[in-house]
Design a protein around this motif. Sequence first.
Motif, PDB file in Angstrom:
ATOM      1  N   VAL A 245      17.969-118.951  55.685  1.00  0.00           N
ATOM      2  CA  VAL A 245      17.739-118.120  54.495  1.00  0.00           C
ATOM      3  C   VAL A 245      16.392-118.506  53.891  1.00  0.00           C
ATOM      4  CG1 VAL A 245      18.563-117.558  52.168  1.00  0.00           C
ATOM      5  CG2 VAL A 245      20.205-117.908  54.033  1.00  0.00           C
ATOM      6  N   THR A 246      15.511-117.542  53.712  1.00  0.00           N
ATOM      7  CA  THR A 246      14.242-117.808  53.043  1.00  0.00           C
ATOM      8  C   THR A 246      14.307-117.294  51.610  1.00  0.00           C
ATOM      9  OG1 THR A 246      13.209-115.726  53.738  1.00  0.00           O
ATOM     10  CG2 THR A 246      12.963-117.615  55.208  1.00  0.00           C
ATOM     11  N   ALA A 247      13.530-117.939  50.732  1.00  0.00           N
ATOM     12  CA  ALA A 247      13.512-117.554  49.321  1.00  0.00           C
ATOM     13  C   ALA A 247      12.191-117.956  48.700  1.00  0.00           C
ATOM     14  CB  ALA A 247      14.664-118.230  48.567  1.00  0.00           C
ATOM     15  N   PRO A 248      11.742-117.222  47.666  1.00  0.00           N
ATOM     16  CA  PRO A 248      10.539-117.650  46.944  1.00  0.00           C
ATOM     17  C   PRO A 248      10.750-119.040  46.368  1.00  0.00           C
ATOM     18  CG  PRO A 248      11.191-115.423  46.300  1.00  0.00           C
ATOM     19  CD  PRO A 248      12.321-115.993  47.110  1.00  0.00           C
ATOM     20  N   VAL A 249       9.703-119.838  46.323  1.00  0.00           N
ATOM     21  CA  VAL A 249       9.849-121.219  45.855  1.00  0.00           C
ATOM     22  C   VAL A 249      10.450-121.273  44.448  1.00  0.00           C
ATOM     23  CG1 VAL A 249       8.054-122.202  47.327  1.00  0.00           C
ATOM     24  CG2 VAL A 249       7.413-121.222  45.132  1.00  0.00           C
ATOM     25  N   CYS A 250      10.121-120.296  43.609  1.00  0.00           N
ATOM     26  CA  CYS A 250      10.620-120.321  42.233  1.00  0.00           C
ATOM     27  C   CYS A 250      12.127-120.091  42.154  1.00  0.00           C
ATOM     28  CB  CYS A 250       9.889-119.280  41.384  1.00  0.00           C
ATOM     29  SG  CYS A 250      10.012-117.593  42.014  1.00  0.00           S
ATOM     30  N   ASP A 251      12.706-119.481  43.175  1.00  0.00           N
ATOM     31  CA  ASP A 251      14.139-119.173  43.161  1.00  0.00           C
ATOM     32  C   ASP A 251      14.968-120.141  43.994  1.00  0.00           C
ATOM     33  OD1 ASP A 251      14.406-116.617  41.589  1.00  0.00           O
ATOM     34  OD2 ASP A 251      12.920-115.961  43.049  1.00  0.00           O
TER      35      ASP A 251
ATOM     36  N   GLU B 214       8.230-109.899  56.338  1.00  0.00           N
ATOM     37  CA  GLU B 214       7.780-109.887  57.724  1.00  0.00           C
ATOM     38  C   GLU B 214       8.557-110.904  58.557  1.00  0.00           C
ATOM     39  OE1 GLU B 214       6.211-108.858  61.134  1.00  0.00           O
ATOM     40  OE2 GLU B 214       5.993-107.769  59.242  1.00  0.00           O
ATOM     41  N   GLU B 215       8.847-112.077  57.976  1.00  0.00           N
ATOM     42  CA  GLU B 215       9.643-113.082  58.700  1.00  0.00           C
ATOM     43  C   GLU B 215      11.024-112.533  59.049  1.00  0.00           C
ATOM     44  OE1 GLU B 215       8.420-117.589  57.907  1.00  0.00           O
ATOM     45  OE2 GLU B 215       9.563-116.685  56.277  1.00  0.00           O
ATOM     46  N   LEU B 216      11.602-111.801  58.134  1.00  0.00           N
ATOM     47  CA  LEU B 216      12.930-111.235  58.365  1.00  0.00           C
ATOM     48  C   LEU B 216      12.878-110.203  59.480  1.00  0.00           C
ATOM     49  CD1 LEU B 216      15.801-111.413  57.237  1.00  0.00           C
ATOM     50  CD2 LEU B 216      15.224-109.581  55.647  1.00  0.00           C
TER      51      LEU B 216
ATOM     52  N   ALA C 139      14.107-115.358  60.254  1.00  0.00           N
ATOM     53  CA  ALA C 139      15.129-115.682  59.255  1.00  0.00           C
ATOM     54  C   ALA C 139      16.268-114.683  59.394  1.00  0.00           C
ATOM     55  CB  ALA C 139      14.541-115.625  57.845  1.00  0.00           C
ATOM     56  N   HIS C 140      17.454-115.088  58.951  1.00  0.00           N
ATOM     57  CA  HIS C 140      18.612-114.186  58.981  1.00  0.00           C
ATOM     58  C   HIS C 140      18.758-113.404  57.678  1.00  0.00           C
ATOM     59  CE1 HIS C 140      19.979-117.412  61.920  1.00  0.00           C
ATOM     60  NE2 HIS C 140      19.950-116.311  62.650  1.00  0.00           N
ATOM     61  N   VAL C 141      18.415-114.057  56.552  1.00  0.00           N
ATOM     62  CA  VAL C 141      18.524-113.458  55.224  1.00  0.00           C
ATOM     63  C   VAL C 141      17.276-113.854  54.444  1.00  0.00           C
ATOM     64  CG1 VAL C 141      19.879-113.291  53.087  1.00  0.00           C
ATOM     65  CG2 VAL C 141      21.036-113.751  55.270  1.00  0.00           C
ATOM     66  N   SER C 142      16.778-112.943  53.611  1.00  0.00           N
ATOM     67  CA  SER C 142      15.640-113.281  52.759  1.00  0.00           C
ATOM     68  C   SER C 142      15.895-112.796  51.336  1.00  0.00           C
ATOM     69  CB  SER C 142      14.339-112.643  53.273  1.00  0.00           C
ATOM     70  OG  SER C 142      13.892-113.274  54.445  1.00  0.00           O
ATOM     71  N   PHE C 143      15.555-113.648  50.380  1.00  0.00           N
ATOM     72  CA  PHE C 143      15.518-113.249  48.982  1.00  0.00           C
ATOM     73  C   PHE C 143      14.089-112.812  48.682  1.00  0.00           C
ATOM     74  CE2 PHE C 143      19.290-115.718  49.233  1.00  0.00           C
ATOM     75  CZ  PHE C 143      20.129-115.248  48.223  1.00  0.00           C
ATOM     76  N   LEU C 144      13.942-111.652  48.066  1.00  0.00           N
ATOM     77  CA  LEU C 144      12.628-111.049  47.868  1.00  0.00           C
ATOM     78  C   LEU C 144      12.380-110.799  46.394  1.00  0.00           C
ATOM     79  CD1 LEU C 144      12.939-108.317  50.668  1.00  0.00           C
ATOM     80  CD2 LEU C 144      11.918-110.589  50.904  1.00  0.00           C
ATOM     81  N   ARG C 145      11.169-111.115  45.934  1.00  0.00           N
ATOM     82  CA  ARG C 145      10.748-110.824  44.569  1.00  0.00           C
ATOM     83  C   ARG C 145       9.777-109.650  44.585  1.00  0.00           C
ATOM     84  NH1 ARG C 145      12.802-112.249  39.542  1.00  0.00           N
ATOM     85  NH2 ARG C 145      13.942-114.176  39.833  1.00  0.00           N
ATOM     86  N   ASP C 146      10.181-108.540  43.960  1.00  0.00           N
ATOM     87  CA  ASP C 146       9.280-107.414  43.726  1.00  0.00           C
ATOM     88  C   ASP C 146       8.613-106.938  45.009  1.00  0.00           C
ATOM     89  OD1 ASP C 146       9.837-107.773  40.964  1.00  0.00           O
ATOM     90  OD2 ASP C 146       8.343-109.362  40.890  1.00  0.00           O
TER      91      ASP C 146
ATOM     92  N   SER D  42      12.178-107.986  39.800  1.00  0.00           N
ATOM     93  CA  SER D  42      13.464-107.805  40.473  1.00  0.00           C
ATOM     94  C   SER D  42      13.651-108.854  41.558  1.00  0.00           C
ATOM     95  CB  SER D  42      13.550-106.412  41.107  1.00  0.00           C
ATOM     96  OG  SER D  42      13.486-105.412  40.114  1.00  0.00           O
ATOM     97  N   LEU D  43      14.866-109.362  41.648  1.00  0.00           N
ATOM     98  CA  LEU D  43      15.235-110.249  42.745  1.00  0.00           C
ATOM     99  C   LEU D  43      16.191-109.493  43.656  1.00  0.00           C
ATOM    100  CD1 LEU D  43      15.287-113.051  44.108  1.00  0.00           C
ATOM    101  CD2 LEU D  43      17.243-113.611  42.648  1.00  0.00           C
ATOM    102  N   ASP D  44      15.828-109.368  44.923  1.00  0.00           N
ATOM    103  CA  ASP D  44      16.632-108.664  45.911  1.00  0.00           C
ATOM    104  C   ASP D  44      17.036-109.627  47.015  1.00  0.00           C
ATOM    105  OD1 ASP D  44      16.158-106.239  44.554  1.00  0.00           O
ATOM    106  OD2 ASP D  44      14.332-105.876  45.696  1.00  0.00           O
ATOM    107  N   VAL D  45      18.087-109.274  47.737  1.00  0.00           N
ATOM    108  CA  VAL D  45      18.470-110.000  48.946  1.00  0.00           C
ATOM    109  C   VAL D  45      18.481-108.988  50.086  1.00  0.00           C
ATOM    110  CG1 VAL D  45      20.967-109.693  48.529  1.00  0.00           C
ATOM    111  CG2 VAL D  45      20.145-111.559  50.003  1.00  0.00           C
ATOM    112  N   ALA D  46      17.978-109.390  51.253  1.00  0.00           N
ATOM    113  CA  ALA D  46      17.809-108.444  52.348  1.00  0.00           C
ATOM    114  C   ALA D  46      18.224-109.055  53.678  1.00  0.00           C
ATOM    115  CB  ALA D  46      16.351-107.990  52.436  1.00  0.00           C
ATOM    116  N   VAL D  47      18.716-108.189  54.561  1.00  0.00           N
ATOM    117  CA  VAL D  47      18.983-108.531  55.954  1.00  0.00           C
ATOM    118  C   VAL D  47      18.336-107.436  56.804  1.00  0.00           C
ATOM    119  CG1 VAL D  47      21.154-109.701  55.392  1.00  0.00           C
ATOM    120  CG2 VAL D  47      21.178-107.261  55.990  1.00  0.00           C
ATOM    121  N   PRO D  48      18.132-107.681  58.097  1.00  0.00           N
ATOM    122  CA  PRO D  48      17.602-106.602  58.944  1.00  0.00           C
ATOM    123  C   PRO D  48      18.510-105.374  58.903  1.00  0.00           C
ATOM    124  CG  PRO D  48      17.509-108.696  60.093  1.00  0.00           C
ATOM    125  CD  PRO D  48      18.321-108.938  58.847  1.00  0.00           C
TER     126      PRO D  48
END
Length: 295
Positions: free
Chosen positions: A97-103, A135-137, A142-149, A265-271
């Motif tokens: 799981v990837t995430a922005p450092v702030c989260d 792009e990593e996702l 990565a399997h899951v990514s948390f995305l900011r904006d 916005s904080l989102d969570v994404a999968v392929p």
Amino acid sequence: MPDLELRHLRYLIAVAETGSITRAAQRLTMTQPALSRAVRTLERTVGVPLFVRGSRTTELTPAGAALLTEAYALVDRSRAALDRVRGTASTAETLTVTAPVCDIPAVTAASRSFEAGRQGVRVEVVPREWLSEAEELRRGAAHVSFLRDSHDREGLDVHRLAHEPRMVLLPAGHPLAGRERLTLLDLREEPVTHWAGMTPEEADHWTGADTDPRPRRHGPLVRNATDVLAAVVLGRAVAFAHGSTLPPVLPGLRVRPVEGLSGSSLDVAVPAHGAHPLAEEFLAHAREHWAGACR
């Protein structure tokens, strides 16, 4: 320069989460003087203050906040290394799981609660600067990514977790720092930090041009959150940030609401296709976790 010690990073995490040397020492089952000495040793190692010590609370400095996100990742990776050496990881299924450092703190908490209900499943949380995650996702890193904006959603199944106002970070000595509330008009002539690699849509959002299309001044180019904080503290630019991930005390900075500024916005994404089965479970868990946190 001496190397960082893993135990010192665990101490940093404990003090940051409890807001107190005394409470952190109790959690770590060590004496308060011993923990205080260890924290001072860590500060000498990195060369900058990591905490602002008050009469009742101990708060992170900007440098401390930056190191905290790295500490979570390093402690997590050390645990993964021990698992592999001990042979326990051979039977465990790992979800990346990837995430922005702030989260990272919030994502780590959600990941641990996901693991708790699934024996043999391990979540590896990897901090990333927010521009690289989609792009990593897509390429399977990565399997899951948390995305900011994120404006680039091609090939992704994206779900909104939270939306919050953004505020402006100003140097403490800025002429506008004494005002309780500002507007985008007040800040129109201020240079704004600019992230390397932004798309035009991302740049418009980051600088406030998505709601106020008149030209804005680009400030210093930044590549991580530490660059942003340094540019603001040094008076080279202002920056817009979402408040939930900011430390409660930021020496040298002032945080003010901005009327007319779009939120974050904080989102969570999968392929969108071929997502790992555990990734789908984690996505559902994350949505429940954030919905519970917002109640």
